[in-house]
Motif scaffolding. Sequence first.
Motif, PDB file in Angstrom:
ATOM      1  N   ARG A 145     -10.453   1.323   9.494  1.00 26.67           N
ATOM      2  CA  ARG A 145     -10.910   0.653   8.270  1.00 26.67           C
ATOM      3  C   ARG A 145      -9.876  -0.385   7.817  1.00 26.67           C
ATOM      4  NH1 ARG A 145     -11.721   4.685   3.464  1.00 26.67           N
ATOM      5  NH2 ARG A 145     -11.949   3.181   1.766  1.00 26.67           N
ATOM      6  N   LEU A 146      -8.603   0.017   7.851  1.00 23.43           N
ATOM      7  CA  LEU A 146      -7.528  -0.908   7.459  1.00 23.43           C
ATOM      8  C   LEU A 146      -7.517  -2.133   8.372  1.00 23.43           C
ATOM      9  CD1 LEU A 146      -4.924  -1.523   5.780  1.00 23.43           C
ATOM     10  CD2 LEU A 146      -3.656  -0.311   7.563  1.00 23.43           C
ATOM     11  N   LEU A 189       0.843  -1.198   0.000  1.00 23.29           N
ATOM     12  CA  LEU A 189       0.000   0.000   0.000  1.00 23.29           C
ATOM     13  C   LEU A 189       0.877   1.245   0.000  1.00 23.29           C
ATOM     14  CD1 LEU A 189      -2.598  -1.083   2.732  1.00 23.29           C
ATOM     15  CD2 LEU A 189      -2.822  -1.279   0.240  1.00 23.29           C
ATOM     16  N   TRP A 243      -9.421   5.939   9.203  1.00 20.57           N
ATOM     17  CA  TRP A 243      -8.878   5.119   8.105  1.00 20.57           C
ATOM     18  C   TRP A 243      -8.098   3.928   8.672  1.00 20.57           C
ATOM     19  CZ3 TRP A 243      -4.578   3.018   5.866  1.00 20.57           C
ATOM     20  CH2 TRP A 243      -4.704   2.594   4.536  1.00 20.57           C
ATOM     21  N   THR A 284       3.425  -2.059   3.901  1.00 26.60           N
ATOM     22  CA  THR A 284       3.393  -0.630   3.661  1.00 26.60           C
ATOM     23  C   THR A 284       4.576  -0.014   4.390  1.00 26.60           C
ATOM     24  OG1 THR A 284       1.983   1.334   3.589  1.00 26.60           O
ATOM     25  CG2 THR A 284       1.890   0.034   5.614  1.00 26.60           C
ATOM     26  N   LEU A 311      -6.149   5.300  -1.919  1.00 34.51           N
ATOM     27  CA  LEU A 311      -6.404   4.401  -0.787  1.00 34.51           C
ATOM     28  C   LEU A 311      -7.440   4.960   0.179  1.00 34.51           C
ATOM     29  CD1 LEU A 311      -2.770   3.166  -0.162  1.00 34.51           C
ATOM     30  CD2 LEU A 311      -4.717   1.773  -0.925  1.00 34.51           C
ATOM     31  N   LEU A 330      -9.622   1.673  -0.648  1.00 36.90           N
ATOM     32  CA  LEU A 330      -8.823   0.680   0.081  1.00 36.90           C
ATOM     33  C   LEU A 330      -9.300  -0.739  -0.222  1.00 36.90           C
ATOM     34  CD1 LEU A 330      -6.797  -0.240   2.251  1.00 36.90           C
ATOM     35  CD2 LEU A 330      -8.580   0.161   3.961  1.00 36.90           C
ATOM     36  N   GLU A 331     -10.610  -0.925  -0.202  1.00 40.03           N
ATOM     37  CA  GLU A 331     -11.162  -2.276  -0.365  1.00 40.03           C
ATOM     38  C   GLU A 331     -10.779  -2.848  -1.739  1.00 40.03           C
ATOM     39  OE1 GLU A 331     -12.698   0.435   0.683  1.00 40.03           O
ATOM     40  OE2 GLU A 331     -13.053  -0.041   2.794  1.00 40.03           O
ATOM     41  N   GLU A 361     -10.510  -4.394   7.611  1.00 38.24           N
ATOM     42  CA  GLU A 361     -10.348  -5.105   6.333  1.00 38.24           C
ATOM     43  C   GLU A 361      -9.267  -6.186   6.434  1.00 38.24           C
ATOM     44  OE1 GLU A 361     -12.285  -4.915   3.793  1.00 38.24           O
ATOM     45  OE2 GLU A 361     -13.458  -3.258   4.585  1.00 38.24           O
ATOM     46  N   THR A 362      -8.220  -5.891   7.189  1.00 40.97           N
ATOM     47  CA  THR A 362      -7.125  -6.860   7.356  1.00 40.97           C
ATOM     48  C   THR A 362      -7.627  -8.073   8.148  1.00 40.97           C
ATOM     49  OG1 THR A 362      -5.589  -4.999   7.381  1.00 40.97           O
ATOM     50  CG2 THR A 362      -4.738  -7.079   8.164  1.00 40.97           C
TER      51      THR A 362
END
Length: 269
Positions: free
Chosen positions: A126-127, A43, A123, A112, A95, A99-100, A130-131
């Motif tokens: 969110r990361l 990323l 954010w 990253t 991103l 991001l998705e 999603e991770t």
Amino acid sequence: MTGFSADWLALREPHDARARNPAVLNAVVASLKGYPSIRIVDLACGTGSTLRVLAPQFPTGQHWRLVDNDLSLLARAAAMAPPAGGTFTTAPLDLNRDLEAALDGPIDLLTTSALLDLVSEAWLDRLVVETLARSIAIYAALSYDGRIEISPSHSLDAAIVAAVNAHQRRDKGFGPALGPMAASAAIARFESLGYSVVHGAADWVIGPQDREIQLEVFAGWASAAREIGDLPLADTVQWLTFRRDEIAAGCSSLRVGHVDIFARPIGTR
Ligand SMILES: C[S@@+](CC[C@H](N)C(=O)[O-])C[C@H]1O[C@@H](n2cnc3c(N)ncnc32)[C@H](O)[C@@H]1O
């Protein structure tokens, strides 16, 4: 040099490579041992420095997707040689918005570097979500953590560092940035959600011979102080002049604190 210019990224790349925390990096490499092939998403890849530093240590069957929203940096990344026995593709994505989409498809490792300090708390959440939802391991290197030591010292150092750290919290395109809080916030979130986290200092240690990067860093800090505006301009000028004189005299060195993190789902290697 401005923002994330290719020149600035090239100047910092060897310092970043030296700074990476060896214990964290070893944990990343060990976690991939025995994989015949791996799929990695990087990323905010810039010109591809993460791939350049990690590829020689990863299994040969490595397949990278490099994501950034800066087309000119991405074009430079696209021009590099692929890793031995591996491949990479580039993906122009914002991103903050997408991001998705960056995380689409099977991924063995998310990487990253020098990104987390730019992002907002929302954010980062969110990361993390999603991770976790994808049960992916993440290696997030080189998040600035607010520690700065400069030698020789100057009476205005503390005021300049305070301005730099205030500037770090400004919006960098993801909402109000976590800046120096980023690494500790990421560690706390991943740990609280059951990930195993290895982390450690990854400081830039910049000596008197590293004149060019010092000139850039100090100029950047002076301009951050000017933008924050808490310090009289004359003080900032006096500080920068002193710093430039010390660099020219071969007497200036500094340490800039960063943190590396490797977070992975418990139960994976
Ligand atoms: C400090 S640079 C780090 C680049 C690279 N990871 C490295 O270590 O050399 C930050 C990177 O984040 C990218 N970036 C900033 N905002 C972004 C966004 N909204 N979407 C995608 N990339 C972004 C910049 O283009 C830049 O390449």
